[in-house]
Write an enzyme that holds these catalytic residues in place. Structure first.
Site, short mmCIF file in Angstrom:
data_model
loop_
_atom_site.label_atom_id
_atom_site.label_comp_id
_atom_site.label_asym_id
_atom_site.label_seq_id
_atom_site.Cartn_x
_atom_site.Cartn_y
_atom_site.Cartn_z
CG ASP A 52 12.49 4.26 0.53
OD1 ASP A 52 13.16 3.34 0.96
OD2 ASP A 52 12.17 4.09 -0.61
CG ASN A 94 15.60 -1.68 -2.20
OD1 ASN A 94 15.96 -1.49 -3.34
ND2 ASN A 94 14.75 -2.67 -2.21
CG ASP A 329 4.84 2.47 -7.56
OD1 ASP A 329 5.55 1.63 -8.23
OD2 ASP A 329 5.58 3.44 -7.03
CD GLU A 357 10.43 -0.62 -3.98
OE1 GLU A 357 9.93 -0.76 -5.16
OE2 GLU A 357 10.18 0.46 -3.24
CG HIS A 401 6.70 -0.49 0.09
ND1 HIS A 401 6.34 0.69 -0.04
CD2 HIS A 401 7.63 -0.66 -0.73
CE1 HIS A 401 6.66 1.13 -0.95
NE2 HIS A 401 7.43 0.46 -1.83
NE ARG A 402 4.42 1.27 -4.01
CZ ARG A 402 4.05 2.15 -3.12
NH1 ARG A 402 3.10 2.02 -2.41
NH2 ARG A 402 4.55 3.36 -3.43
CE LYS A 434 11.26 1.23 -1.18
NZ LYS A 434 12.55 1.48 -1.11
#
Ligand code: DC
Length: 681
Positions: A52, A94, A329, A357, A401-402, A434
């Protein structure tokens, strides 16, 4: 590092040690944009290096900002609010934190200074809404064209030089879908406050307020004093101008910290805590409040400026009901901690998960169900009841990613009573790039497992059979550690030479082997702090190793060192006795052969290409002599281990050999629709 199709995590049992957090994504991309728009040079310390931030840096470079990397710092010379490049196409991957603010900034710059900018991203970016921001910008006089579906990127922002914006009226923006729209306006409007102040009015309940706090905080660092009335009206004073603070430090990412806080709460039991550096109780990021939620579930968290320490407290964890609007998040991590609780966890206020995402509510529900949890989802909530029985699972990560980082924590299932062998496969683990490209390495540095459950592939074989190359390739494909055991014998020889120990002094050699101070740093090998990679590859080192490896006490001295390589997530070990002596319980043993003629030819090509003089015949004689010595020695003679699979690679390419070993491994680890793998790893 893990650009591999999947990563298998063995069942893990504990965690302790220190993690250095990468920089915050939200702070990094805001700082980059501010530095790129400001006048003068800003030196940014501890910037996050990830997908990112890379797209943001590329965009700034395309727009004509000056960028220089110096070690961990980036020097950015900004545009001073004046466009240098008036036409560009920017690909923003993204990264919502790049797309939204760049849209606002370039829309107002194009409208006043003239220009035409196309902003695009990956297909998922084109499904992430931006209509509310566009709707706020158009009444100002910005020309914004939808190049795809209306309300979503890609967008074209254009305008003529000398244009004026209608900033006399309040600019209205919705705040209930993404706070990034408001952030984008706050970051962009100081560019057009020459004629008068700009007022932003937020419609609807503003979500994710902590992210707006970060924006205001950073604007202040760049000289913009926003006046705020509650969370509904923001005024940028007339004549606002970005002024670089000169130097700015990016604190560690608080959302990323949540995985390690959870790790401590779940797995730091008995011994040392999990220590997190780069982020502390003084953080300006909203997700720092994840700490409170983790405490409510049972974590014991201490900390100070720039650090946190986490241990397990209550066990099992305790389920909670929480409105997560303030930690959107990090809240995902709570959903995974819920697996380890003795009561259900209900997270509400998370509608924004659906436009991240991926649709994170749907994704989280689907993947938690795979490991055995009972999950209910709604438009803006998720409820997780811990598994009655854990199941091995193949976890999809949705290019999010998360999802990958969160679900990796399910691999601590033995702590919740999962049956041995309840393994976890994470698909496309590289999506962590990311925000934290080295996430898995950091996790593996802290995590521990029962060594017997850490999978090992042994690849033994005679000299010059290509085991080293094969083992390294297989390890890279699986994301496993690599043990080149020959290097230990070779290094012992080098150390003996340095210390003047005779090649026939078994006790002297064994003492050296026992104290071998060897460090593997990627491809390089350091002995007592000196890089000996090239020295180790010399024929003389190999011959010396072959000789000293026949001493039982030397072999014994190196035994423990070799066992210590068996660490999560797994190991590929090559040598002569990996399968017969050192890792006798390895679930896959390979014995690699090739004819002496073939091996001599390969070695010949290698040596000639390095400018060494030799003949094929001499090499073949040497290889045959070494084979004989390795085969006929009394201790750990070279022979296929029981159950080893033979691979004659005389007529195979490296890729073919790698494919064969991976195919054997896959058979051993069948995740056939979530059933138990065949072996105990
Ligand atoms: O694999 P290599 O060529 O780097 O190994 C050098 C020597 O070390 C080899 O001739 C035999 C010895 N060796 C050993 O005895 N046992 C091992 N596991 C690895 C190497």
């Amino acid at each position: 590092m893990f650009s591999i199709p999947h990563l298998d995590l063995p069942p893990m049992r504990g965690a302790s040690g220190t993690v250095q957090l990468p920089g915050s994504k939200s702070i990094s991309n805001r700082v980059l944009l501010l530095a790129g728009l400001a006048e003068g040079t800003t030196v940014v310390h501890d910037l996050l290096d990830s997908d990112d931030t890379r797209v943001m840096l590329d965009a700034l470079a395309t727009l004509g900002c000056g960028l220089q990397r110096e070690g961990g710092q980036v020097r950015i010379t900004g545009l001073g609010g004046q466009l240098k490049v008036h036409e560009a196409r920017l690909f923003l991957g993204n990264a919502g934190t790049a797309m939204r603010p760049l849209t606002a900034a370039l829309a107002v710059l194009a409208a006043t200074q003239g220009g035409c900018f196309d902003l695009t991203g990956v297909p998922r970016m084109h499904e992430r809404p931006i209509g509310d921001l566009v709707d706020a910008l158009r009444p100002l006089g910005c020309s914004i064209e939808d190049l795809g579906q209306p309300g979503y990127p890609p967008l074209r922002l254009s305008g003529r030089a000398g244009g004026r914006l209608a900033t006399a009226q309040p600019i209205r923006v919705r705040g209930d879908v993404s706070s990034q729209f408001l952030t984008a306006l706050l970051l962009a409007l100081p560019l057009v406050t020459g004629p008068g102040p700009a007022v932003i009015e937020v419609e609807g309940e503003l979500i994710s307020k902590p992210y707006i706090e970060i924006t205001l905080n950073l604007l202040a660092r760049f000289g913009i004093a926003v006046q705020r009335e509650g969370w509904s009206r923001f005024t940028l004073p007339q004549g606002s101008r970005y002024a670089t603070p000169g130097q700015i430090h990016v604190e560690g990412d608080a959302s990323t910290a949540s995985y390690f806080i959870a790790l401590g709460a779940i797995a730091a039991h008995g011994g040392a805590p999990v220590r997190i550096e780069g982020l502390g109780t003084d953080s300006i990021q909203g997700d720092i409040r994840f700490v409170e939620a983790a405490r409510a579930m049972g974590a014991v968290v201490g900390g100070g400026p720039g650090w946190l320490e986490v241990r397990r407290g209550r066990w099992p964890l305790q389920g909670i009901t929480l409105d997560c609007n303030h930690i959107p998040d990090a809240a995902m991590t709570l959903a995974v901690m819920a697996l380890y609780a003795d009561s259900p966890t209900r997270l509400t206020g998370i509608a924004s998960w659906r436009v991240k995402e991926t649709d994170r509510i749907a994704a989280m529900a689907a993947e938690l169900r795979k490991v055995g949890a009972d999950v209910t989802e709604g438009a803006d909530f998720i409820e997780v009841r811990p598994p009655a029985a854990w199941r091995p699972a193949v976890i999809r990560t949705y290019d999010d990613h998360r999802m990958a980082m969160c679900l990796s924590l399910a691999a601590f299932n033995p702590l919740a009573g999962a049956a041995p062998g309840c393994a976890l496969r994470i698909l496309e683990p590289h999506c962590v790039a990311k925000t934290f490209p080295d996430y898995f390495e950091a996790l593996f540095d802290l995590a521990s497992a029962d060594p017997a459950l850490v999978p090992v592939i042994t690849i033994d074989g005679p000299t010059a059979s290509g085991k080293g190359t094969l083992a390294a390739a297989v390890a890279a494909r699986l994301g496993y550690h690599l043990l080149d055991s020959g290097a230990l014998y070779r290094a012992t020889g080098v150390a003996a030479l340095w210390d003047g120990v005779a090649p026939d002094d078994e006790d002297g050699l064994a003492r050296i082997a026992a104290l071998l101070d060897l460090r593997f740093d990627g491809e390089r090998i350091h002995l007592r702090g000196r890089d000996i990679t090239d020295a180790l590859r010399l024929e003389t080192s190999g011959a010396m190793a072959s000789r000293i490896s026949s001493f039982p006490r030397v072999r014994e001295a190196l035994h423990g060192l070799q066992l210590a390589f068996r660490r999560v997530p797994g190991l590929v070990a090559d040598g002569r006795d990996m399968g017969t002596v050192v890792f006798t319980d390895a679930p896959l043993k390979v014995f690699l052969t090739a004819s002496a003629a073939e091996r001599a030819e390969r070695r010949y090509k290698q040596l000639i290409s390095k400018g060494n003089k030799t003949t094929i015949d001499a090499l073949r004689q040497d290889i045959e002599a070494r084979d004989e010595r390795d085969r006929s020695r009394v201790v750990a003679p070279l022979k296929p281990a029981e159950g080893a699979l033979l691979l004659d690679n005389s007529h195979l390419t490296i890729e073919e050999s790698v494919a064969q070993v991976l195919a054997w491994w896959e058979q051993r680890r069948s995740f056939d629709r979530g059933t138990v793998p065949l072996d105990k790893g």
